[in-house]
Scaffold this motif. Structure first.
Motif, PDB file in Angstrom:
ATOM      1  N   SER A 123      14.624  76.371  35.043  1.00 38.18           N
ATOM      2  CA  SER A 123      14.589  75.107  34.316  1.00 38.18           C
ATOM      3  C   SER A 123      15.894  74.878  33.568  1.00 38.18           C
ATOM      4  O   SER A 123      16.451  75.797  32.963  1.00 38.18           O
ATOM      5  N   CYS A 124      16.362  73.634  33.594  1.00 37.26           N
ATOM      6  CA  CYS A 124      17.536  73.254  32.794  1.00 37.26           C
ATOM      7  C   CYS A 124      17.135  72.767  31.400  1.00 37.26           C
ATOM      8  O   CYS A 124      18.004  72.537  30.562  1.00 37.26           O
ATOM      9  N   TYR A 125      15.834  72.605  31.167  1.00 39.24           N
ATOM     10  CA  TYR A 125      15.374  71.977  29.935  1.00 39.24           C
ATOM     11  C   TYR A 125      14.857  72.948  28.882  1.00 39.24           C
ATOM     12  O   TYR A 125      15.021  72.713  27.689  1.00 39.24           O
ATOM     13  N   ILE A 126      14.184  74.009  29.307  1.00 41.46           N
ATOM     14  CA  ILE A 126      13.335  74.739  28.372  1.00 41.46           C
ATOM     15  C   ILE A 126      14.110  75.289  27.174  1.00 41.46           C
ATOM     16  O   ILE A 126      13.618  75.270  26.040  1.00 41.46           O
ATOM     17  N   ASP A 158      -0.729  52.841  31.586  1.00 46.11           N
ATOM     18  CA  ASP A 158       0.439  53.456  30.950  1.00 46.11           C
ATOM     19  C   ASP A 158       1.629  53.441  31.897  1.00 46.11           C
ATOM     20  O   ASP A 158       1.481  53.635  33.116  1.00 46.11           O
ATOM     21  N   LEU A 159       2.811  53.239  31.339  1.00 43.25           N
ATOM     22  CA  LEU A 159       4.053  53.336  32.090  1.00 43.25           C
ATOM     23  C   LEU A 159       4.643  54.709  31.797  1.00 43.25           C
ATOM     24  O   LEU A 159       5.017  55.001  30.660  1.00 43.25           O
ATOM     25  N   LEU A 160       4.719  55.560  32.807  1.00 40.46           N
ATOM     26  CA  LEU A 160       5.190  56.934  32.648  1.00 40.46           C
ATOM     27  C   LEU A 160       6.527  57.132  33.341  1.00 40.46           C
ATOM     28  O   LEU A 160       6.681  56.777  34.518  1.00 40.46           O
ATOM     29  N   SER A 161       7.486  57.691  32.616  1.00 44.04           N
ATOM     30  CA  SER A 161       8.759  58.113  33.194  1.00 44.04           C
ATOM     31  C   SER A 161       8.822  59.629  33.146  1.00 44.04           C
ATOM     32  O   SER A 161       8.551  60.238  32.105  1.00 44.04           O
ATOM     33  N   ILE A 162       9.157  60.249  34.279  1.00 39.72           N
ATOM     34  CA  ILE A 162       9.310  61.692  34.325  1.00 39.72           C
ATOM     35  C   ILE A 162      10.736  62.020  34.768  1.00 39.72           C
ATOM     36  O   ILE A 162      11.257  61.448  35.722  1.00 39.72           O
ATOM     37  N   ASP A 163      11.351  62.935  34.040  1.00 44.65           N
ATOM     38  CA  ASP A 163      12.745  63.320  34.252  1.00 44.65           C
ATOM     39  C   ASP A 163      12.771  64.838  34.402  1.00 44.65           C
ATOM     40  O   ASP A 163      12.212  65.565  33.572  1.00 44.65           O
ATOM     41  N   PHE A 164      13.434  65.324  35.462  1.00 42.15           N
ATOM     42  CA  PHE A 164      13.308  66.730  35.839  1.00 42.15           C
ATOM     43  C   PHE A 164      14.652  67.243  36.340  1.00 42.15           C
ATOM     44  O   PHE A 164      15.299  66.598  37.170  1.00 42.15           O
ATOM     45  N   ALA A 165      15.062  68.391  35.841  1.00 44.91           N
ATOM     46  CA  ALA A 165      16.316  69.014  36.282  1.00 44.91           C
ATOM     47  C   ALA A 165      16.127  70.521  36.351  1.00 44.91           C
ATOM     48  O   ALA A 165      15.567  71.126  35.433  1.00 44.91           O
ATOM     49  N   VAL A 166      16.590  71.108  37.450  1.00 49.18           N
ATOM     50  CA  VAL A 166      16.518  72.557  37.610  1.00 49.18           C
ATOM     51  C   VAL A 166      17.789  73.057  38.275  1.00 49.18           C
ATOM     52  O   VAL A 166      18.575  72.290  38.847  1.00 49.18           O
ATOM     53  N   VAL A 180      27.358  66.621  37.184  1.00 45.01           N
ATOM     54  CA  VAL A 180      26.388  67.664  37.521  1.00 45.01           C
ATOM     55  C   VAL A 180      27.078  68.678  38.425  1.00 45.01           C
ATOM     56  O   VAL A 180      27.946  68.332  39.212  1.00 45.01           O
ATOM     57  N   GLY A 181      26.665  69.922  38.305  1.00 45.33           N
ATOM     58  CA  GLY A 181      27.223  70.957  39.169  1.00 45.33           C
ATOM     59  C   GLY A 181      26.539  72.274  38.895  1.00 45.33           C
ATOM     60  O   GLY A 181      25.386  72.484  39.239  1.00 45.33           O
ATOM     61  N   ARG A 182      27.266  73.172  38.252  1.00 42.97           N
ATOM     62  CA  ARG A 182      26.675  74.445  37.844  1.00 42.97           C
ATOM     63  C   ARG A 182      25.856  74.283  36.565  1.00 42.97           C
ATOM     64  O   ARG A 182      25.020  75.127  36.253  1.00 42.97           O
ATOM     65  N   THR A 183      26.121  73.210  35.814  1.00 41.83           N
ATOM     66  CA  THR A 183      25.355  72.903  34.600  1.00 41.83           C
ATOM     67  C   THR A 183      24.791  71.488  34.717  1.00 41.83           C
ATOM     68  O   THR A 183      25.240  70.694  35.544  1.00 41.83           O
ATOM     69  N   MET A 184      23.820  71.194  33.844  1.00 39.71           N
ATOM     70  CA  MET A 184      23.136  69.908  33.940  1.00 39.71           C
ATOM     71  C   MET A 184      23.985  68.757  33.427  1.00 39.71           C
ATOM     72  O   MET A 184      23.984  67.675  34.018  1.00 39.71           O
ATOM     73  N   HIS A 185      24.679  68.949  32.327  1.00 39.50           N
ATOM     74  CA  HIS A 185      25.440  67.862  31.719  1.00 39.50           C
ATOM     75  C   HIS A 185      26.914  68.231  31.651  1.00 39.50           C
ATOM     76  O   HIS A 185      27.295  69.161  30.955  1.00 39.50           O
ATOM     77  N   GLY A 186      27.727  67.502  32.387  1.00 38.92           N
ATOM     78  CA  GLY A 186      29.164  67.697  32.361  1.00 38.92           C
ATOM     79  C   GLY A 186      29.873  66.364  32.355  1.00 38.92           C
ATOM     80  O   GLY A 186      29.248  65.298  32.290  1.00 38.92           O
ATOM     81  N   GLU A 187      31.181  66.419  32.399  1.00 36.40           N
ATOM     82  CA  GLU A 187      31.980  65.199  32.487  1.00 36.40           C
ATOM     83  C   GLU A 187      32.016  64.730  33.947  1.00 36.40           C
ATOM     84  O   GLU A 187      31.935  65.552  34.870  1.00 36.40           O
ATOM     85  N   PRO A 188      32.122  63.416  34.170  1.00 37.09           N
ATOM     86  CA  PRO A 188      32.314  62.356  33.189  1.00 37.09           C
ATOM     87  C   PRO A 188      30.992  61.755  32.710  1.00 37.09           C
ATOM     88  O   PRO A 188      29.974  61.871  33.383  1.00 37.09           O
ATOM     89  N   HIS A 189      31.029  61.097  31.561  1.00 32.13           N
ATOM     90  CA  HIS A 189      29.914  60.258  31.129  1.00 32.13           C
ATOM     91  C   HIS A 189      29.931  58.985  31.964  1.00 32.13           C
ATOM     92  O   HIS A 189      30.992  58.416  32.225  1.00 32.13           O
TER      93      HIS A 189
END
Length: 257
Positions: A55-58, A95-103, A177-186
């Motif tokens: 997981s990228c989130y936990i 209900d309006l549900l948004s699910i966001d997932f990154a691993v 995105v690459g080896r990590t979930m959040h990188g440049e550029p924005h």
């Protein structure tokens, strides 16, 4: 630092993208009226363990989060539009549900999100904001080509949003995105075409338009994570991880057939 990846490395990212897309499709098919958000998180965790993914989130704890996230998926309901922290809530009809997932799979990350309406009670305005985020994402992917500028992606998102009568918040947007979930550029969700860095083959980014029906202003829930619309209006979120190539972009998190 902005990273660019080789064609072989981009191929190595495909399993992560396919897994993320598959999990989101599975969860959407399983969610029902009465499903608890904590059960969605548990199901996603189960699928992660079965795949041997990470997981990228936990343990994620950026400056805007009050503490480590502690769950493996974001579940944002109705006026919660981003970073929804799973909690003891049973989904209701309409209900309006948004699910966001990154691993991470084998060291490579993929990130994707989708929004949908739970049950049979469907507010046309909810479906409209979902449809606009999808259309904006499609428009952004269409211009995500080598030789174009980063601003072309942002402008494509903004054009669709404004066409459909929405205002755009640019505090949170896409990212490398690459080896990590959040990188440049924005990657802002609005901007001017022809501005910003030139897109080159090997760039991998998550593009993620998100919109709210009545505002572009947000606030953070007391849980320290969940972002809600200031006016209580509902919102939607669509996201894909894509790779820039010499030709058409590769949508690494494309929905399974």
């Amino acid at each position: 630092m902005i990273e660019h990846f080789t064609p072989r490395e981009i191929e190595a990212m495909r399993p992560a993208g396919e897994f993320v897309a598959g999990v989101l499709a599975t969860l959407e098919s399983e969610v029902r009226v009465g499903t608890n958000l904590l059960d969605i998180d548990r199901r996603a965790h189960e699928l992660i363990r079965e795949r041997g993914a990470t997981s990228c989130y936990i343990d994620y704890h950026p400056s805007f989060g009050a503490s480590p996230f502690g769950h493996v998926i974001c579940t944002s309901v109705n006026d919660a539009v981003l970073h929804g922290l799973p909690h003891d809530y049973k989904l209701r009809n309409g209900d309006l549900l948004s699910i966001d997932f990154a691993v991470s799979v084998d060291g490579w990350v993929a990130d994707s999100a989708r929004s949908f309406i739970v049950g049979e009670r469907r507010d046309p305005a909810d479906q409209a904001v979902i449809d606009t985020t999808v259309a904006a994402l499609d428009a952004a992917i269409a211009v995500a080509r080598a030789g174009n500028k980063l601003g072309d992606i942002s402008a494509a998102i903004g054009a669709i949003a404004h066409r459909d009568g929405y205002t755009v918040n640019t505090q949170f947007g896409g990212h490398g995105v690459g080896r990590t979930m959040h990188g440049e550029p924005h990657v802002p969700n609005d901007g001017r075409a022809g501005r910003g860095m030139r897109l080159k083959p090997g760039l991998v980014i998550a593009i993620e338009p998100w919109l709210m029906r009545g505002t572009d202003a947000i606030f953070t829930d007391p849980d320290g994570w969940t972002l809600r619309s200031q006016d209580g209006s509902r919102g939607a979120h669509s996201e894909h991880t894509i790779a820039i190539t010499q030709g058409d972009p590769i949508v690494l998190t494309a929905r399974p057939d």
